[in-house]
Design an enzyme around this catalytic site. Structure first.
Site, PDB file in Angstrom:
ATOM      1  N   ASP A  23      19.590  40.178  21.561  1.00 54.31           N
ATOM      2  CA  ASP A  23      18.574  39.766  22.538  1.00 54.31           C
ATOM      3  C   ASP A  23      19.088  38.894  23.678  1.00 54.31           C
ATOM      4  O   ASP A  23      18.304  38.420  24.502  1.00 54.31           O
ATOM      5  CB  ASP A  23      17.415  38.997  21.865  1.00 54.31           C
ATOM      6  CG  ASP A  23      16.483  39.923  21.117  1.00 54.31           C
ATOM      7  OD1 ASP A  23      16.584  41.148  21.327  1.00 54.31           O
ATOM      8  OD2 ASP A  23      15.656  39.424  20.332  1.00 54.31           O
ATOM      9  N   HIS A 226      47.851  33.790  29.956  1.00 53.22           N
ATOM     10  CA  HIS A 226      46.392  33.921  29.923  1.00 53.22           C
ATOM     11  C   HIS A 226      45.783  32.969  28.893  1.00 53.22           C
ATOM     12  O   HIS A 226      44.870  33.336  28.143  1.00 53.22           O
ATOM     13  CB  HIS A 226      45.981  35.368  29.627  1.00 53.22           C
ATOM     14  CG  HIS A 226      46.337  36.311  30.735  1.00 53.22           C
ATOM     15  ND1 HIS A 226      46.442  37.675  30.566  1.00 53.22           N
ATOM     16  CD2 HIS A 226      46.608  36.078  32.035  1.00 53.22           C
ATOM     17  CE1 HIS A 226      46.772  38.231  31.713  1.00 53.22           C
ATOM     18  NE2 HIS A 226      46.876  37.283  32.627  1.00 53.22           N
ATOM     19  N   ASP A 243      44.410  27.088  36.370  1.00 49.76           N
ATOM     20  CA  ASP A 243      44.210  28.295  37.180  1.00 49.76           C
ATOM     21  C   ASP A 243      42.711  28.558  37.161  1.00 49.76           C
ATOM     22  O   ASP A 243      42.155  28.936  36.129  1.00 49.76           O
ATOM     23  CB  ASP A 243      44.999  29.456  36.560  1.00 49.76           C
ATOM     24  CG  ASP A 243      44.947  30.731  37.392  1.00 49.76           C
ATOM     25  OD1 ASP A 243      44.080  30.846  38.287  1.00 49.76           O
ATOM     26  OD2 ASP A 243      45.781  31.629  37.128  1.00 49.76           O
ATOM     27  N   ASP A 254      41.049  32.072  43.891  1.00 49.78           N
ATOM     28  CA  ASP A 254      41.942  32.133  42.732  1.00 49.78           C
ATOM     29  C   ASP A 254      43.082  31.152  42.996  1.00 49.78           C
ATOM     30  O   ASP A 254      43.995  31.465  43.753  1.00 49.78           O
ATOM     31  CB  ASP A 254      42.440  33.582  42.585  1.00 49.78           C
ATOM     32  CG  ASP A 254      43.379  33.768  41.403  1.00 49.78           C
ATOM     33  OD1 ASP A 254      43.546  32.824  40.609  1.00 49.78           O
ATOM     34  OD2 ASP A 254      43.955  34.875  41.286  1.00 49.78           O
ATOM     35  N   HIS A 333      55.738  37.639  35.697  1.00 47.03           N
ATOM     36  CA  HIS A 333      54.651  38.359  36.383  1.00 47.03           C
ATOM     37  C   HIS A 333      54.996  38.519  37.848  1.00 47.03           C
ATOM     38  O   HIS A 333      56.008  38.019  38.324  1.00 47.03           O
ATOM     39  CB  HIS A 333      53.312  37.629  36.193  1.00 47.03           C
ATOM     40  CG  HIS A 333      53.277  36.219  36.701  1.00 47.03           C
ATOM     41  ND1 HIS A 333      53.131  35.914  38.031  1.00 47.03           N
ATOM     42  CD2 HIS A 333      53.380  35.034  36.048  1.00 47.03           C
ATOM     43  CE1 HIS A 333      53.122  34.592  38.175  1.00 47.03           C
ATOM     44  NE2 HIS A 333      53.281  34.028  36.988  1.00 47.03           N
ATOM     45  N   HIS A 337      48.376  39.489  44.114  1.00 46.01           N
ATOM     46  CA  HIS A 337      47.493  40.654  44.026  1.00 46.01           C
ATOM     47  C   HIS A 337      46.489  40.561  45.156  1.00 46.01           C
ATOM     48  O   HIS A 337      46.288  39.483  45.728  1.00 46.01           O
ATOM     49  CB  HIS A 337      46.780  40.692  42.661  1.00 46.01           C
ATOM     50  CG  HIS A 337      46.165  39.372  42.265  1.00 46.01           C
ATOM     51  ND1 HIS A 337      44.923  38.972  42.701  1.00 46.01           N
ATOM     52  CD2 HIS A 337      46.639  38.347  41.506  1.00 46.01           C
ATOM     53  CE1 HIS A 337      44.667  37.762  42.207  1.00 46.01           C
ATOM     54  NE2 HIS A 337      45.694  37.355  41.493  1.00 46.01           N
ATOM     55  N   HIS A 344      41.163  40.432  40.925  1.00 40.27           N
ATOM     56  CA  HIS A 344      42.248  41.401  41.119  1.00 40.27           C
ATOM     57  C   HIS A 344      41.620  42.533  41.910  1.00 40.27           C
ATOM     58  O   HIS A 344      41.080  43.481  41.348  1.00 40.27           O
ATOM     59  CB  HIS A 344      42.813  41.890  39.786  1.00 40.27           C
ATOM     60  CG  HIS A 344      43.572  40.811  39.052  1.00 40.27           C
ATOM     61  ND1 HIS A 344      44.084  40.956  37.804  1.00 40.27           N
ATOM     62  CD2 HIS A 344      43.898  39.538  39.432  1.00 40.27           C
ATOM     63  CE1 HIS A 344      44.697  39.831  37.429  1.00 40.27           C
ATOM     64  NE2 HIS A 344      44.580  38.966  38.405  1.00 40.27           N
ATOM     65  N   GLU A 367      51.551  33.537  44.033  1.00 37.81           N
ATOM     66  CA  GLU A 367      51.499  32.733  42.812  1.00 37.81           C
ATOM     67  C   GLU A 367      52.766  32.783  41.972  1.00 37.81           C
ATOM     68  O   GLU A 367      52.729  33.215  40.820  1.00 37.81           O
ATOM     69  CB  GLU A 367      50.290  33.137  41.969  1.00 37.81           C
ATOM     70  CG  GLU A 367      50.147  34.635  41.712  1.00 37.81           C
ATOM     71  CD  GLU A 367      48.908  34.936  40.867  1.00 37.81           C
ATOM     72  OE1 GLU A 367      48.805  34.359  39.772  1.00 37.81           O
ATOM     73  OE2 GLU A 367      48.057  35.728  41.301  1.00 37.81           O
ATOM     74  N   TYR A 371      58.185  29.554  33.634  1.00 35.55           N
ATOM     75  CA  TYR A 371      57.627  29.212  32.320  1.00 35.55           C
ATOM     76  C   TYR A 371      58.768  29.112  31.313  1.00 35.55           C
ATOM     77  O   TYR A 371      59.449  30.102  31.056  1.00 35.55           O
ATOM     78  CB  TYR A 371      56.621  30.284  31.889  1.00 35.55           C
ATOM     79  CG  TYR A 371      55.648  30.621  33.004  1.00 35.55           C
ATOM     80  CD1 TYR A 371      54.503  29.856  33.218  1.00 35.55           C
ATOM     81  CD2 TYR A 371      55.909  31.678  33.879  1.00 35.55           C
ATOM     82  CE1 TYR A 371      53.644  30.137  34.260  1.00 35.55           C
ATOM     83  CE2 TYR A 371      55.051  31.967  34.930  1.00 35.55           C
ATOM     84  CZ  TYR A 371      53.921  31.197  35.112  1.00 35.55           C
ATOM     85  OH  TYR A 371      53.077  31.478  36.148  1.00 35.55           O
ATOM     86  N   ARG A 389      52.966  26.961  37.693  1.00 30.84           N
ATOM     87  CA  ARG A 389      52.597  28.018  38.663  1.00 30.84           C
ATOM     88  C   ARG A 389      51.898  27.324  39.820  1.00 30.84           C
ATOM     89  O   ARG A 389      51.155  26.357  39.617  1.00 30.84           O
ATOM     90  CB  ARG A 389      51.684  29.064  38.012  1.00 30.84           C
ATOM     91  CG  ARG A 389      51.187  30.128  39.000  1.00 30.84           C
ATOM     92  CD  ARG A 389      50.584  31.373  38.322  1.00 30.84           C
ATOM     93  NE  ARG A 389      49.379  31.120  37.551  1.00 30.84           N
ATOM     94  CZ  ARG A 389      49.309  31.064  36.238  1.00 30.84           C
ATOM     95  NH1 ARG A 389      50.394  31.244  35.518  1.00 30.84           N
ATOM     96  NH2 ARG A 389      48.168  30.823  35.613  1.00 30.84           N
ATOM     97  N   GLU A 391      49.550  28.608  42.971  1.00 30.72           N
ATOM     98  CA  GLU A 391      48.893  29.816  43.492  1.00 30.72           C
ATOM     99  C   GLU A 391      47.985  29.485  44.664  1.00 30.72           C
ATOM    100  O   GLU A 391      47.086  28.646  44.548  1.00 30.72           O
ATOM    101  CB  GLU A 391      48.066  30.472  42.375  1.00 30.72           C
ATOM    102  CG  GLU A 391      47.269  31.689  42.860  1.00 30.72           C
ATOM    103  CD  GLU A 391      46.562  32.432  41.736  1.00 30.72           C
ATOM    104  OE1 GLU A 391      46.213  31.808  40.715  1.00 30.72           O
ATOM    105  OE2 GLU A 391      46.370  33.648  41.893  1.00 30.72           O
TER     106      GLU A 391
HETATM  107  N1  GLY Z   1      43.643  34.020  37.559  1.00 24.56           N
HETATM  108  C1  GLY Z   1      44.137  35.331  37.532  1.00 24.56           C
HETATM  109  C2  GLY Z   1      45.327  35.479  38.346  1.00 24.56           C
HETATM  110  O1  GLY Z   1      45.891  34.494  38.814  1.00 24.56           O
HETATM  111  O2  GLY Z   1      45.758  36.556  38.624  1.00 24.56           O
HETATM  112 MN    MN Z   2      45.931  35.331  40.851  1.00 29.91          MN
HETATM  113 MN    MN Z   3      44.980  32.654  39.165  1.00 27.97          MN
END
Ligand code: GLY
Ligand code: MN
Ligand code: MN
Length: 423
Positions: A23, A226, A243, A254, A333, A337, A344, A367, A371, A389, A391
């Site tokens: 519900d 993540h 982040d 972001d 990574h 993006h 994304h 970004e 690490y 990081r 970004e």
């Molecule tokens: N927060 C997702 C990324 O940085 O791609």
């Molecule tokens: Mn990002």
């Molecule tokens: Mn991010």
């Protein structure tokens, strides 16, 4: 409609509501393509574009007004609102779609539709087309071709208009404010979830949603890309990686910042931070019209490889290490993006085999990170558990780029100054 042509029809459904548990629904978020075309925020709606239709080319099917349902679930625009407020040329109750849509499909050559995005709705589209096929003897012609609407629409979404950029600047400004608030709030003994609550409060008081679940990782948690537990106490001497971004009118920001929980970088942290910052700045400098999509990544990887050698974390000749992708041990990574209605965002990164060329109006993230997970082999103990990081969100402009996220510091001296002033 100019791109799909006169003998075509496009069908775009609203996002379905999603059940969280018995519900209870998840907070509703409109489908990005549907929002892009309509600005209509309700579920159970379908937009249909029929170029050249005499009674109106832009048709919206929406929930009918219903005083009893509206008492439970809130106001509805109804077909009347769909034309008057949302500027549809023509509108019908969604309950009539099975009677009306086959008539709109009839004698069209092509259906533009994003197959696979909303699987339950796919079945209905196939049903309408097949229904017409069985009536071929009555002289009704079903469309012969299904074409991916994504291709047309997503290329449009890649180039932001002036009005979209206004929303994206606002989204970035509010998210930057949330990061500043987190820097002022964080200190040893507080918990990651308390910092997350500060971010969410800052978004909420601007009437914004998060654009994704925030990552708030202290110490080695910053090395989990993540990380989402967000429930560990903040320790003196550790860094905190945040982040987090929000949505304004469905447009995402972001941002990632990494800063010392006690307000002062250690020498090792600062050494690694300086490499990531230099990579961030080099990648941003590579964003300009005519550069290809991968140019910022190449710039970042070059700086990071150099930096890792300087720190003693990689051994060998820089050019060779870069060729062997040795940096991937610490930087696994990509550098960014597309950013827009989706965090994304849609849009091709390659055209054929070639990287896409950057053009004014495109928005992307930058970004880079390093690490050094605690369990990583061959790493001096003093570096273990450092995850960093940085970004930013940038728009390509005619002569370079505009950084949307400069409202939160990334210069280490500025971060330390901001944090020194918090008590
Ligand atoms: N927060 C997702 C990324 O940085 O791609
Ligand atoms: Mn990002
Ligand atoms: Mn991010």
């Amino acid at each position: 409609m100019r791109q799909t042509g006169r003998d075509s029809i496009a069908i775009v459904p609203a996002a379905p509501e999603r059940v969280r548990n018995n519900d209870v629904h998840y907070p509703y978020r409109q489908d990005s393509d549907f929002h892009y075309l309509t600005g209509f925020g309700e579920p159970e709606a379908v937009a249909v574009l029929v170029p050249g239709r005499p009674h109106g080319e832009y048709v919206l099917f929406v929930r009918d007004r219903d005083p009893e349902r509206e008492t439970w679930d809130g106001k509805r625009a109804g077909p009347d609102g769909a034309t008057k407020v949302f500027a549809a040329d023509d509108a019908f109750p969604i309950s009539d779609i099975d009677e009306i849509l086959p008539g709109l499909l009839e004698n069209q050559a092509r259906v533009y539709y994003a197959m696979g995005t909303h699987p339950e709705f796919d079945q209905r589209v196939v049903g309408w087309v097949n229904g017409l096929r069985t009536q071929a003897r009555d002289g009704r012609h079903a469309p012969q071709e299904m074409v991916a609407l994504d291709h047309v629409l997503h290329d449009m979404r890649l180039y932001k208009t002036r009005a979209e950029l206004v929303l994206m600047r606002e989204s970035a400004r509010i998210a930057a404010g949330a990061h500043v608030r987190a820097m002022r709030f964080a200190k040893p003994g507080r918990n990651e979830y308390e910092v997350m609550a500060e971010l969410l409060h800052e978004f909420g008081r601007h009437h914004c949603e998060t654009s994704y679940y925030p990552i708030v990782g202290g110490g080695a948690n910053g090395c989990i890309l993540h990380y989402h537990e967000n429930d560990a106490p903040l320790r003196d001497g550790d860094l905190l990686l945040i982040d987090a971004g929000c949505e304004v009118g469905c447009y995402a920001s972001d941002i990632t910042r990494t800063f010392p929980i006690n307000g002062r970088f250690t020498r090792q942290q600062r050494a690694v931070y300086d490499v990531v910052l230099e990579a961030n700045l080099a990648a941003i400098a590579a964003v300009k019209p005519g550069a290809h999509w991968n140019a910022p990544h190449e710039a970042a990887v070059k700086v990071i490889t150099h930096g890792l050698v300087r720190l003693g974390l990689l051994k060998g000749r820089t050019a060779q290490l870069q060729q062997k992708l040795a940096y991937r041990k610490y930087y696994m990574h990509r550098t960014g993006h597309w950013l827009g209605l989706d965090v994304h965002d849609v849009g091709d990164y390659k055209v054929g085999d070639e990287w896409r060329v950057l053009e004014p109006g495109m928005v992307l993230t930058i970004e880079p990170g390093i690490y050094i997970a605690p369990g990583l082999r061959g790493v001096p103990p003093r570096f273990r558990g450092i995850g960093i990081r940085i970004e930013d969100d940038v728009v390509v402009t005619p002569d370079g780029c505009e950084v949307l996220t400069s409202g939160v510091p990334k210069d280490p001296a500025e971060i330390e100054a901001l944090m020194a002033a918090r008590r």
